[in-house]
Design a protein around this motif. Structure first.
Motif, PDB file in Angstrom:
ATOM      1  N   CYS A 153      13.883  -0.847 -14.310  1.00 49.94           N
ATOM      2  CA  CYS A 153      15.236  -0.768 -13.897  1.00 49.94           C
ATOM      3  C   CYS A 153      15.835  -2.455 -14.324  1.00 49.94           C
ATOM      4  O   CYS A 153      15.162  -3.351 -14.099  1.00 49.94           O
ATOM      5  N   ILE A 154      16.973  -2.278 -15.216  1.00 53.14           N
ATOM      6  CA  ILE A 154      17.425  -3.553 -15.611  1.00 53.14           C
ATOM      7  C   ILE A 154      18.897  -3.863 -15.085  1.00 53.14           C
ATOM      8  O   ILE A 154      19.668  -2.878 -15.157  1.00 53.14           O
ATOM      9  N   TYR A 155      19.083  -4.842 -14.148  1.00 52.57           N
ATOM     10  CA  TYR A 155      20.414  -4.807 -13.460  1.00 52.57           C
ATOM     11  C   TYR A 155      20.846  -6.302 -14.014  1.00 52.57           C
ATOM     12  O   TYR A 155      20.406  -7.401 -14.467  1.00 52.57           O
ATOM     13  N   ALA A 156      22.439  -6.105 -14.015  1.00 56.65           N
ATOM     14  CA  ALA A 156      23.010  -7.493 -14.289  1.00 56.65           C
ATOM     15  C   ALA A 156      24.012  -7.660 -13.255  1.00 56.65           C
ATOM     16  O   ALA A 156      24.782  -6.860 -12.497  1.00 56.65           O
ATOM     17  N   ASN A 157      23.939  -8.923 -12.845  1.00 64.86           N
ATOM     18  CA  ASN A 157      24.518  -9.292 -11.404  1.00 64.86           C
ATOM     19  C   ASN A 157      24.367  -8.265 -10.324  1.00 64.86           C
ATOM     20  O   ASN A 157      25.361  -8.125  -9.557  1.00 64.86           O
ATOM     21  N   GLY A 158      23.285  -7.734 -10.348  1.00 65.19           N
ATOM     22  CA  GLY A 158      22.942  -6.820  -9.070  1.00 65.19           C
ATOM     23  C   GLY A 158      23.252  -5.386  -9.488  1.00 65.19           C
ATOM     24  O   GLY A 158      23.129  -4.483  -8.542  1.00 65.19           O
ATOM     25  N   THR A 159      23.979  -4.977 -10.521  1.00 65.05           N
ATOM     26  CA  THR A 159      24.348  -3.738 -10.698  1.00 65.05           C
ATOM     27  C   THR A 159      23.049  -3.243 -11.900  1.00 65.05           C
ATOM     28  O   THR A 159      23.132  -3.662 -12.913  1.00 65.05           O
ATOM     29  N   LEU A 160      22.676  -1.902 -11.622  1.00 68.86           N
ATOM     30  CA  LEU A 160      21.969  -1.230 -12.565  1.00 68.86           C
ATOM     31  C   LEU A 160      22.676  -0.865 -13.675  1.00 68.86           C
ATOM     32  O   LEU A 160      23.810  -0.264 -13.721  1.00 68.86           O
ATOM     33  N   ILE A 161      22.206  -1.637 -15.150  1.00 72.55           N
ATOM     34  CA  ILE A 161      22.927  -1.155 -16.159  1.00 72.55           C
ATOM     35  C   ILE A 161      22.239  -0.495 -17.368  1.00 72.55           C
ATOM     36  O   ILE A 161      22.595   0.183 -18.294  1.00 72.55           O
ATOM     37  N   ALA A 162      20.882  -0.481 -17.042  1.00 68.28           N
ATOM     38  CA  ALA A 162      20.010   0.220 -18.217  1.00 68.28           C
ATOM     39  C   ALA A 162      18.591   0.620 -17.591  1.00 68.28           C
ATOM     40  O   ALA A 162      18.290  -0.088 -16.686  1.00 68.28           O
ATOM     41  N   HIS A 163      17.844   1.155 -18.376  1.00 63.90           N
ATOM     42  CA  HIS A 163      16.492   1.361 -18.214  1.00 63.90           C
ATOM     43  C   HIS A 163      15.632   0.820 -19.463  1.00 63.90           C
ATOM     44  O   HIS A 163      16.205   0.834 -20.602  1.00 63.90           O
ATOM     45  N   GLY A 164      14.511   0.400 -19.169  1.00 60.74           N
ATOM     46  CA  GLY A 164      13.683  -0.091 -20.412  1.00 60.74           C
ATOM     47  C   GLY A 164      12.214  -0.065 -20.162  1.00 60.74           C
ATOM     48  O   GLY A 164      11.772   0.627 -19.175  1.00 60.74           O
TER      49      GLY A 164
END
Length: 77
Positions: A45-56
């Motif tokens: 799980c990839i988060y930006a500023n605590g928000t889930l934005i993508a998977h990798g």
């Protein structure tokens, strides 16, 4: 795009998660293993500023870890 160059974003990549009592965490020393709820083939799980934005997925290239995005999440508000 010039104004976006100065905006910082905190990126977090989560390998997995677990719950444990704090006294177990405090007793851990070097080399301790924390078991996570994910397997090696699960997407990260990839988060930006605590928000889930993508998977990798993680890989190693030239001795460096890297995360490749395999899909973006749709945001619902």
């Amino acid at each position: 795009m010039g104004t976006l160059d100065n905006i910082e974003v905190d990126i977090t990549v989560e390998l997995g998660a677990t719950n444990m009592p704090i006294h177990h965490l405090l007793r851990m020393g070097r080399g301790a293993v924390i078991e996570l709820d994910a397997s090696e083939n699960d997407p990260l799980c990839i988060y930006a500023n605590g928000t889930l934005i993508a998977h990798g997925e993680v890989s190693v290239e030239d001795g460096h870890l890297r995360v490749q995005i395999i899909g973006k999440t749709s945001r619902h508000r």
